[in-house]
Design an enzyme around this catalytic site. Structure first.
Site, PDB file in Angstrom:
ATOM      1  N   PRO A 452     -53.998  -2.519  16.923  1.00 38.72           N
ATOM      2  CA  PRO A 452     -53.687  -1.149  16.501  1.00 38.72           C
ATOM      3  C   PRO A 452     -54.955  -0.380  16.152  1.00 38.72           C
ATOM      4  CG  PRO A 452     -53.110  -2.729  14.790  1.00 38.72           C
ATOM      5  CD  PRO A 452     -53.486  -3.527  15.988  1.00 38.72           C
ATOM      6  N   GLY A 456     -61.176  -2.117  13.961  1.00 41.96           N
ATOM      7  CA  GLY A 456     -62.565  -2.473  14.215  1.00 41.96           C
ATOM      8  C   GLY A 456     -62.869  -2.951  15.609  1.00 41.96           C
ATOM      9  N   SER A 826     -36.181  -6.869  20.631  1.00 43.24           N
ATOM     10  CA  SER A 826     -36.258  -7.647  19.392  1.00 43.24           C
ATOM     11  C   SER A 826     -35.292  -7.176  18.318  1.00 43.24           C
ATOM     12  CB  SER A 826     -37.692  -7.603  18.835  1.00 43.24           C
ATOM     13  OG  SER A 826     -38.061  -6.281  18.502  1.00 43.24           O
ATOM     14  N   LYS A 869     -45.573  -8.192  12.626  1.00 38.13           N
ATOM     15  CA  LYS A 869     -44.291  -7.935  11.976  1.00 38.13           C
ATOM     16  C   LYS A 869     -44.252  -8.539  10.574  1.00 38.13           C
ATOM     17  CE  LYS A 869     -41.758  -7.676  16.348  1.00 38.13           C
ATOM     18  NZ  LYS A 869     -40.741  -8.291  17.229  1.00 38.13           N
TER      19      LYS A 869
END
Length: 930
Positions: A452, A456, A826, A869
């Site tokens: 995401p 870095g 999911s 998650k």
């Protein structure tokens, strides 16, 4: 020629910026400013033929060097006008208006009265602004005695500088004047004779040589207008007899002192020389200066003729295509500047020879260079060929940055200092560097960091370049849809250019940099090609040894480049391209990791960016934790840095409001810049110059002293950042009624908690789905409803007599927030749990979240993104997480500190999920047949 006129005692003044109108000269101007339009209306338009105005030169303020008399404006007049008095020898004048601003106008003390030969009025659309086009003829010189304003324009009390008839007769008897007159007429006649002999040949050679071309044309126009001749002067069909006749009429009928002004006005001379001519009231001085200017103009034409003769003598029939080049060479010889070493093409050839190109490419370049030398600069393909050769000369064919001895310990320390956590990622980078140390020419894999935003990825690539001692370059691929951005455009197209890879290598100047392909998952494709397919050749070690850019049209070796890619998601990357890269996932940070990152990196950087230090602002770790828990819920740390920056800005305001004043540095001086006059006839522009102060933020910060540093507390957090955006009680509040369950999903920004709401109402047994859902999640909802209906009796959701669970009612399932698109398999177990809760009127446990795909038979299948998650559940205060049993292996990637705070429950079938999702287990399980 204009007859003698009697000047009034006062004239309206039209300023000419850096320009002079001489008596006898004719000029065409366009008036658009309100002041000049008002002047033309009142002084020329309303008075028709009797109208006269004064043309007064105005010197540009930036060019004023304390030379010559100017007018210093003042205040006071018995007529209600603002008047000015002459101040001789001053460099500028000052006036303070009602707003206290300083205004400077550098007026010349002498001007020329002018009348309008032609006047036309126009109206601009759609603004409705009135403009005038005026053709003015200079009449005679005057001297300004007093300058004042009348409304929006200037007026002046003047005195004529023209000689009386008696004085003129006395001067004409002066032997010196007679000698100067003869000399001037001889020089002028010689000039006109030269122009008659070969006007058009001289025009062809001169172009803009010394301004002679423009002056010559102006001379013919002025001559024609003075004599009332045929419109615009000589045309190509004019004969030498007509020219000679006009010349004789000009030299014999026009008074010699006026003739001098006419000739000089037709030349392109500097503003200073124009002022000298205007100030030449004495006739002998005027004739002397005019003779000098005419003679200089004549000499420039003779030099041009000499160059023409020299060039034509060197040309042969087969060399005529080099006419322009030979002329330029002759001009350089005349100026003594004929240095072939400075020739651009010679310098370009030397540069290409030193570029270290391969032999096959050097042959191609030599052919292109020979072709370029045969072309003329005016030919259409000249510039494109030259730019192409310059690119080939600037590319780093052999130039490589020398790598220093790899120190794995130092590289590991560098990674640890730049990045907190990411243990497995940093370990893989150390392994990569170790292989490079043992085998420097090894073709290592292309690393692709996936994660995401804000975790870095880009800085990791920069750290690899620093550890290897190589240069770093970033190529952004986000939104690229044209294959030409990778491979370049073919040179047959207008505006063609090389691809981003070749252009990046040109900018970095070495052939072995670390090249970051940023946002590789965000490339698109359309009718212009597929950039992702073009990257296959770039990232394949077997093919990029001879990468073919369409613009270069020669192979270029990319095998020495170390490629690193970044992406937010793996799914959009085409499988063939993904196969060429080694994917390294960078999940989000835990709250503890974010705290350490904030303390070690973010807070010092934010304080430095805002000119603060720990002496002014202190943010305790407890407050950083509150910011992480209540104001930011993200995988990375970008929003956390923004919140810390908001606290720093608030502290900067309080520090800057202290009573102590910052002293100026010794290098800073007070500046006074006068305003430019906005009433100039040709308009004006105000420029702003930024002057370095020589004071940095640390020096300014050190000048402040406060009693104690500002310590952030909860009250300051709420005041600066507002009320908390997130609350640990959110899940409990939202799962307060039956029909709601908590799921875990994965997004490009990391893991997120997803609530699923279900309700029923009177209807026809239909299923309604809302929340911007994709096809996969809609199918999961259908599967979940089918499974619940098939087992409704076993789960005691209906009695034995009831057959249809949905008889007489509809089901509506909603996924908030409705503005966010959602898709994926999911959410299957979450949908079933919400439906069972709805029909059984039992609430799902608020501290439990779940994820997993289910089949029509009730099996729970594994899903991806488990670490993200679980981190999302931990951020939201969830205590229990239900996972598919086959995802047990993925728990090894989750930090131990996070697992210690969570209860992980594994489920193989849907019944296992229901057993764990409800308080006290499944109350109907003992009676069911499951």
């Amino acid at each position: 020629m204009a007859e003698s006129v009697e000047l009034p005692s006062r004239l309206g003044i039209l300023p000419f910026k850096n320009k002079v109108l001489l008596p006898g000269a004719i000029i065409r101007i366009r008036c658009t400013s309100p002041s000049s339009v008002k002047l033309v209306e009142q002084e020329l338009w309303q008075r028709e033929e009797k109208g006269l105005i004064g043309i007064l030169p105005v010197r540009d303020a930036a060019e004023t060097m304390s030379a010559g008399p100017t007018l210093s404006q003042g205040v006071g007049s018995d007529s209600g006008e603002r008047a000015s008095k002459i101040q001789v020898g001053a460099s500028d004048g000052h006036k303070v208006d009602g707003k206290g601003q300083q205004e400077v106008i550098h007026w010349h003390t002498r001007g020329v009265a002018a009348r309008a030969l032609h006047l036309s009025r126009g109206v601009e659309k759609p603004s409705g602004r009135v403009t005038y086009i005026v053709v003015l003829e200079g009449l005679c010189r005057f001297s300004v005695q007093e300058l004042s304003t009348r409304g929006t324009y200037y007026t002046a009390r003047i005195s004529s500088l023209e000689m009386t008839k008696t004085d003129m007769e006395q001067v004409e008897q002066d032997p010196d004047f007679i000698s100067l007159s003869r000399q001037f007429k001889a020089t002028a006649m010689e000039l006109i004779s030269v122009l008659e002999q070969d006007r058009w040949a001289v025009t062809r050679v001169l172009g803009g040589f010394g301004g002679a071309g423009g002056g010559r044309k102006g001379l013919w126009r002025t001559t024609s207008k003075v004599l009332g001749g045929c419109g615009g002067g000589f045309e190509e069909g004019g004969t030498k007899q007509k020219t000679g006749g006009r010349t004789k009429v000009l030299l014999e009928t026009v008074p010699i002192h006026k003739l001098a002004d006419i000739f000089v006005a037709s030349f392109e001379i500097s503003f200073e020389e124009q002022l000298v001519m205007l100030d030449s009231v004495d006739l002998k001085v005027r004739l002397s200066k005019a003779t000098e200017l005419v003679d200089r103009h004549l000499q420039s034409i003779r030099v041009a003729e000499k160059i023409t003769q020299k060039v034509e003598g060197q040309l042969s029939k087969s060399q005529k295509e080099f006419l322009l080049r030979q002329q330029m060479r002759a001009i350089k010889e005349e100026l003594g500047d004929n240095d072939d070493d400075e020739d651009d093409l010679v310098a370009l050839e030397r540069k290409m020879q030193s570029a270290g190109m391969p032999s096959n490419i050097w042959k191609h370049v030599q052919r292109e260079l020979r072709r370029l030398k045969k072309m003329q600069p005016q030919q259409p393909g000249y510039n494109s060929s030259r730019v192409y050769l310059e690119l080939l000369a600037e590319l780093p064919w052999q130039n490589a940055s020398g790598e220093h001895e790899l120190d794995l310990k130092a590289a590991k320390e560098r990674l640890d200092s730049d990045h907190y956590g990411l243990v497995r990622v940093k370990q893989r980078i150390i392994e990569y560097l170790a292989v490079r140390k043992l085998k420097p020419d090894a073709r290592g894999p292309v690393l692709c960091f996936v994660g995401p935003p804000g975790v870095g990825k880009t800085s990791l690539a920069s750290s690899i370049a620093a550890a290897l001692g190589r240069k770093f370059i970033r190529i952004s691929l986000g939104g690229v849809k044209d294959e030409a951005d990778i491979r370049g455009h073919r040179r047959t197209y207008i505006g063609s250019m090389p691809g981003r890879l070749i252009d990046g290598l040109k900018r970095v100047g070495v052939c072995n940099p670390v090249m970051l392909l940023d946002e590789i998952d965000k490339t698109g494709s359309d009718v212009r090609g597929d950039p992702a397919s073009a990257l296959l050749e770039v990232l394949d070690p077997e093919q990029n040894k001879a990468f073919n850019d369409h613009y270069l049209n020669v192979p270029f070796d990319l095998s020495k480049v170390i490629f690193v890619a970044t992406a937010n998601r793996v799914q959009p990357i085409p499988p063939p391209l993904l196969d060429r890269m080694e994917v390294i996932e960078l999940p989000g940070y835990t709250p503890e990791e974010k705290l350490r990152i904030a303390v070690r990196h973010l807070i010092p950087r934010v304080l430095d960016q805002h000119g603060l230090s720990s002496e002014f602002l202190q943010i305790p770790e407890a407050m950083v934790k509150l910011v992480i828990q209540r104001y930011t819920r993200e995988a990375g740390v970008r929003n956390l840095e923004r919140k810390l920056a908001a606290l720093a800005r608030a502290a900067a305001v309080k520090v800057a409001e202290q009573e102590q004043v910052v002293p100026l540095s010794k290098d800073v001086h007070g500046l006074a810049s006068p305003l430019l006059d906005n009433r100039l006839a040709d308009g004006a522009e105000v420029e702003m110059e930024v002057i370095p102060m020589g004071v940095n933020n640390h020096e300014i910060s050190n000048t402040f002293r406060i009693a104690s540093p500002l310590v952030v507390d909860e009250a300051m957090l709420e005041k600066v950042l507002g009320p908390p955006r997130f609350d640990d009680r959110e899940a409990a509040e939202r799962v307060a009624s039956p029909g709601i369950s908590v799921g875990l999903v994965w997004t490009t920004f990391g893991g997120e908690v997803q609530f699923v709401e279900a309700t029923r109402m009177v209807g026809k047994g239909e299923l309604h789905l809302t929340g911007q859902l994709g096809d996969v999640i809609k199918e999961s909802a259908q599967i979940a409803l089918t499974w619940v209906r098939a087992r409704a009796t076993d789960l005691l959701l209906v009695t034995a007599e009831e057959i249809n669970l949905l008889e007489g009612q509809d089901i509506h399932i909603h996924f908030p927030a409705g503005a966010v698109p959602k898709d994926g398999p999911s959410a299957g177990v979450t949908l079933v749990t919400a439906l069972v809760s709805l029909f059984s009127h039992k609430r799902v446990r608020a501290d439990t979240a779940m994820t997993g795909e289910m089949t029509l038979r009730g099996l729970v299948l594994p899903v991806g993104g488990i670490k993200d998650k679980i981190l999302a559940a931990h951020r939201h205060g969830i205590k229990r997480v239900i996972l598919p049993e086959r995802n047990l292996k993925d728990l090894a990637e989750v930090p131990a500190a996070v697992l210690a705070n969570l209860e992980i429950l594994l489920a193989k079938r849907m019944e296992d999920v229901l057993e764990q999702a409800f308080e006290g287990g499944c109350p109907w399980r003992q009676q069911s047949k499951l």
